[in-house]
Design a protein around this motif. Structure first.
Motif, PDB file in Angstrom:
ATOM      1  N   LEU A 172       0.859  -1.187   0.000  1.00 37.32           N
ATOM      2  CA  LEU A 172       0.000   0.000   0.000  1.00 37.32           C
ATOM      3  C   LEU A 172       0.889   1.229   0.000  1.00 37.32           C
ATOM      4  O   LEU A 172       1.773   1.372   0.859  1.00 37.32           O
ATOM      5  N   LYS A 173       0.657   2.106  -0.983  1.00 38.14           N
ATOM      6  CA  LYS A 173       1.483   3.309  -1.108  1.00 38.14           C
ATOM      7  C   LYS A 173       0.625   4.487  -1.538  1.00 38.14           C
ATOM      8  O   LYS A 173      -0.509   4.298  -1.988  1.00 38.14           O
ATOM      9  N   GLY A 174       1.182   5.699  -1.412  1.00 39.19           N
ATOM     10  CA  GLY A 174       0.435   6.885  -1.805  1.00 39.19           C
ATOM     11  C   GLY A 174       1.290   7.873  -2.574  1.00 39.19           C
ATOM     12  O   GLY A 174       2.518   7.795  -2.574  1.00 39.19           O
ATOM     13  N   GLY A 175       0.602   8.806  -3.242  1.00 40.31           N
ATOM     14  CA  GLY A 175       1.295   9.872  -3.950  1.00 40.31           C
ATOM     15  C   GLY A 175       1.728   9.484  -5.357  1.00 40.31           C
ATOM     16  O   GLY A 175       1.286   8.477  -5.906  1.00 40.31           O
ATOM     17  N   ASP A 176       2.600  10.310  -5.930  1.00 38.67           N
ATOM     18  CA  ASP A 176       3.106  10.075  -7.278  1.00 38.67           C
ATOM     19  C   ASP A 176       4.204   9.011  -7.218  1.00 38.67           C
ATOM     20  O   ASP A 176       5.284   9.237  -6.669  1.00 38.67           O
ATOM     21  N   LEU A 177       3.928   7.844  -7.779  1.00 44.93           N
ATOM     22  CA  LEU A 177       4.843   6.710  -7.671  1.00 44.93           C
ATOM     23  C   LEU A 177       5.683   6.493  -8.935  1.00 44.93           C
ATOM     24  O   LEU A 177       6.406   5.509  -9.034  1.00 44.93           O
ATOM     25  N   THR A 178       5.595   7.416  -9.889  1.00 43.45           N
ATOM     26  CA  THR A 178       6.242   7.226 -11.189  1.00 43.45           C
ATOM     27  C   THR A 178       7.734   6.931 -11.054  1.00 43.45           C
ATOM     28  O   THR A 178       8.243   5.938 -11.589  1.00 43.45           O
ATOM     29  N   THR A 179       8.446   7.785 -10.334  1.00 41.22           N
ATOM     30  CA  THR A 179       9.899   7.620 -10.179  1.00 41.22           C
ATOM     31  C   THR A 179      10.215   6.369  -9.374  1.00 41.22           C
ATOM     32  O   THR A 179      11.115   5.597  -9.736  1.00 41.22           O
ATOM     33  N   GLU A 180       9.477   6.165  -8.301  1.00 43.56           N
ATOM     34  CA  GLU A 180       9.721   5.009  -7.433  1.00 43.56           C
ATOM     35  C   GLU A 180       9.562   3.695  -8.200  1.00 43.56           C
ATOM     36  O   GLU A 180      10.372   2.775  -8.060  1.00 43.56           O
ATOM     37  N   ILE A 181       8.534   3.608  -9.027  1.00 41.78           N
ATOM     38  CA  ILE A 181       8.318   2.384  -9.809  1.00 41.78           C
ATOM     39  C   ILE A 181       9.422   2.211 -10.845  1.00 41.78           C
ATOM     40  O   ILE A 181       9.959   1.115 -11.030  1.00 41.78           O
ATOM     41  N   ALA A 182       9.794   3.308 -11.507  1.00 36.24           N
ATOM     42  CA  ALA A 182      10.861   3.235 -12.516  1.00 36.24           C
ATOM     43  C   ALA A 182      12.169   2.763 -11.891  1.00 36.24           C
ATOM     44  O   ALA A 182      12.883   1.923 -12.462  1.00 36.24           O
ATOM     45  N   GLU A 183      12.488   3.276 -10.716  1.00 37.13           N
ATOM     46  CA  GLU A 183      13.745   2.917 -10.047  1.00 37.13           C
ATOM     47  C   GLU A 183      13.741   1.483  -9.533  1.00 37.13           C
ATOM     48  O   GLU A 183      14.803   0.899  -9.282  1.00 37.13           O
ATOM     49  N   SER A 184      12.551   0.905  -9.373  1.00 39.53           N
ATOM     50  CA  SER A 184      12.454  -0.453  -8.819  1.00 39.53           C
ATOM     51  C   SER A 184      12.738  -1.533  -9.861  1.00 39.53           C
ATOM     52  O   SER A 184      12.948  -2.699  -9.506  1.00 39.53           O
ATOM     53  N   ASN A 185      12.702  -1.152 -11.147  1.00 45.78           N
ATOM     54  CA  ASN A 185      12.851  -2.129 -12.234  1.00 45.78           C
ATOM     55  C   ASN A 185      11.826  -3.254 -12.151  1.00 45.78           C
ATOM     56  O   ASN A 185      12.115  -4.403 -12.479  1.00 45.78           O
ATOM     57  N   THR A 186      10.642  -2.930 -11.649  1.00 41.25           N
ATOM     58  CA  THR A 186       9.544  -3.891 -11.610  1.00 41.25           C
ATOM     59  C   THR A 186       8.382  -3.327 -12.435  1.00 41.25           C
ATOM     60  O   THR A 186       8.360  -2.142 -12.758  1.00 41.25           O
ATOM     61  N   ARG A 187       7.450  -4.200 -12.740  1.00 39.49           N
ATOM     62  CA  ARG A 187       6.254  -3.761 -13.468  1.00 39.49           C
ATOM     63  C   ARG A 187       5.029  -4.180 -12.660  1.00 39.49           C
ATOM     64  O   ARG A 187       4.361  -5.167 -12.987  1.00 39.49           O
ATOM     65  N   PRO A 188       4.743  -3.444 -11.595  1.00 39.43           N
ATOM     66  CA  PRO A 188       3.656  -3.855 -10.716  1.00 39.43           C
ATOM     67  C   PRO A 188       2.279  -3.628 -11.339  1.00 39.43           C
ATOM     68  O   PRO A 188       2.093  -2.736 -12.167  1.00 39.43           O
ATOM     69  N   ARG A 189       1.352  -4.464 -10.943  1.00 38.56           N
ATOM     70  CA  ARG A 189      -0.058  -4.189 -11.209  1.00 38.56           C
ATOM     71  C   ARG A 189      -0.470  -3.108 -10.216  1.00 38.56           C
ATOM     72  O   ARG A 189      -0.178  -3.208  -9.023  1.00 38.56           O
ATOM     73  N   ILE A 190      -1.127  -2.063 -10.699  1.00 40.36           N
ATOM     74  CA  ILE A 190      -1.475  -0.915  -9.851  1.00 40.36           C
ATOM     75  C   ILE A 190      -2.993  -0.765  -9.793  1.00 40.36           C
ATOM     76  O   ILE A 190      -3.671  -0.769 -10.824  1.00 40.36           O
ATOM     77  N   MET A 191      -3.518  -0.659  -8.575  1.00 39.89           N
ATOM     78  CA  MET A 191      -4.945  -0.428  -8.366  1.00 39.89           C
ATOM     79  C   MET A 191      -5.126   0.788  -7.466  1.00 39.89           C
ATOM     80  O   MET A 191      -4.338   0.996  -6.535  1.00 39.89           O
ATOM     81  N   GLU A 192      -6.146   1.557  -7.737  1.00 41.21           N
ATOM     82  CA  GLU A 192      -6.448   2.700  -6.888  1.00 41.21           C
ATOM     83  C   GLU A 192      -7.348   2.258  -5.740  1.00 41.21           C
ATOM     84  O   GLU A 192      -8.389   1.637  -5.962  1.00 41.21           O
ATOM     85  N   VAL A 193      -6.932   2.588  -4.533  1.00 44.45           N
ATOM     86  CA  VAL A 193      -7.752   2.239  -3.366  1.00 44.45           C
ATOM     87  C   VAL A 193      -9.103   2.936  -3.445  1.00 44.45           C
ATOM     88  O   VAL A 193     -10.134   2.380  -3.040  1.00 44.45           O
ATOM     89  N   TYR A 194      -9.122   4.132  -4.023  1.00 39.89           N
ATOM     90  CA  TYR A 194     -10.372   4.889  -4.143  1.00 39.89           C
ATOM     91  C   TYR A 194     -11.417   4.132  -4.958  1.00 39.89           C
ATOM     92  O   TYR A 194     -12.618   4.287  -4.745  1.00 39.89           O
ATOM     93  N   GLU A 195     -10.975   3.303  -5.909  1.00 38.78           N
ATOM     94  CA  GLU A 195     -11.922   2.525  -6.702  1.00 38.78           C
ATOM     95  C   GLU A 195     -12.559   1.410  -5.880  1.00 38.78           C
ATOM     96  O   GLU A 195     -13.669   0.957  -6.177  1.00 38.78           O
ATOM     97  N   LEU A 196     -11.852   0.951  -4.857  1.00 43.17           N
ATOM     98  CA  LEU A 196     -12.399  -0.065  -3.956  1.00 43.17           C
ATOM     99  C   LEU A 196     -13.282   0.577  -2.885  1.00 43.17           C
ATOM    100  O   LEU A 196     -14.364   0.076  -2.583  1.00 43.17           O
ATOM    101  N   PHE A 197     -12.783   1.677  -2.325  1.00 44.29           N
ATOM    102  CA  PHE A 197     -13.479   2.398  -1.255  1.00 44.29           C
ATOM    103  C   PHE A 197     -13.534   3.877  -1.651  1.00 44.29           C
ATOM    104  O   PHE A 197     -12.580   4.616  -1.412  1.00 44.29           O
ATOM    105  N   PRO A 198     -14.619   4.326  -2.283  1.00 44.92           N
ATOM    106  CA  PRO A 198     -14.666   5.708  -2.775  1.00 44.92           C
ATOM    107  C   PRO A 198     -14.875   6.739  -1.660  1.00 44.92           C
ATOM    108  O   PRO A 198     -15.921   7.352  -1.515  1.00 44.92           O
ATOM    109  N   LEU A 199     -13.827   6.921  -0.870  1.00 46.88           N
ATOM    110  CA  LEU A 199     -13.798   7.912   0.198  1.00 46.88           C
ATOM    111  C   LEU A 199     -12.631   8.858  -0.068  1.00 46.88           C
ATOM    112  O   LEU A 199     -11.576   8.430  -0.556  1.00 46.88           O
TER     113      LEU A 199
END
Length: 212
Positions: A172-199
């Motif tokens: 579970l993470k928050g904010g702009d993850l663009t750089t963090e994901i690029a630096e990880s050399n991974t290709r994670p599946r990304i889901m928005e928590v807001y789509e699960l719980f619209p709060l």
């Protein structure tokens, strides 16, 4: 036991808890209030929103992934027990191993575990990268470290997944993850928590899954 007032926000999204689960979730409010006064594991400004900001947020993993009975799950850098404790209540037939490098936080978790009768939770005072004697089916984490580090820590701990089971690292993470994901050399599946719980609390908060 009377249901905790804040628990209603969880019950908006989950309707089929057993009486035992409801009792365990209800007990969290009193237990964390009491322990947080002694050992600060949840920020003072968040403790009044325990069920929204911590319990429901943790349960985003349960809403998105069907963790199976008998699986072994490690919670890396569990802190005050999130996401591990809510997930252990939600999945009573799954084993959760909660690890943290700060021993006093585990003291709180052990007290919560004992008071709620959670028999599927174990704890260890260690860093994830120092665990050499166990393997797990899944690793979870919440706001602990950059994805690159979480992936490096979790990968040696994971066993080959069974077909159809969730696998790898879920964080579970928050904010702009663009750089963090690029630096990880991974290709994670990304889901928005807001789509699960619209709060509003969950805008710009994400679930990342790097499969094994």
């Amino acid at each position: 036991m009377e249901k905790a007032k804040g628990l209603e926000i969880v019950l908006q999204f989950f309707a089929d808890f057993t009486p035992a689960q409801l009792q365990q979730f209800t007990a969290l409010e009193r237990l964390y209030l009491e322990w947080n006064a002694r050992i600060n594991v949840i920020s003072r400004k968040d403790i009044d929103s325990l069920y929204e900001k911590h319990v429901l947020h943790s349960l985003a993993i349960a809403a998105a992934f069907d963790i199976q009975p008998g699986m072994d799950v490690i919670d890396i850098g569990t802190g005050g027990g999130f996401p591990g404790i809510p997930l252990a209540i939600f999945f009573p037939d799954t084993r959760f191993h909660l690890v943290d490098s700060i021993g006093k936080k585990l003291k709180v978790i052990d007290a919560v575990r004992e008071a709620t009768g959670l028999t599927n939770v174990t704890t260890r005072h260690t860093r994830a990268e120092d665990i050499k004697d166990r393997k797990f089916d899944l690793a979870v984490s919440r706001a602990v470290a950059p994805l690159k580090e979480l992936h490096a820590w979790s990968k040696p701990l994971l066993r080959k997944p069974k077909p159809g089971n969730p696998s790898g690292l879920i964080c579970l993470k928050g904010g702009d993850l663009t750089t963090e994901i690029a630096e990880s050399n991974t290709r994670p599946r990304i889901m928005e928590v807001y789509e699960l719980f619209p709060l509003d609390e969950f805008r710009e908060k994400y679930l990342l899954n790097v499969p094994f």
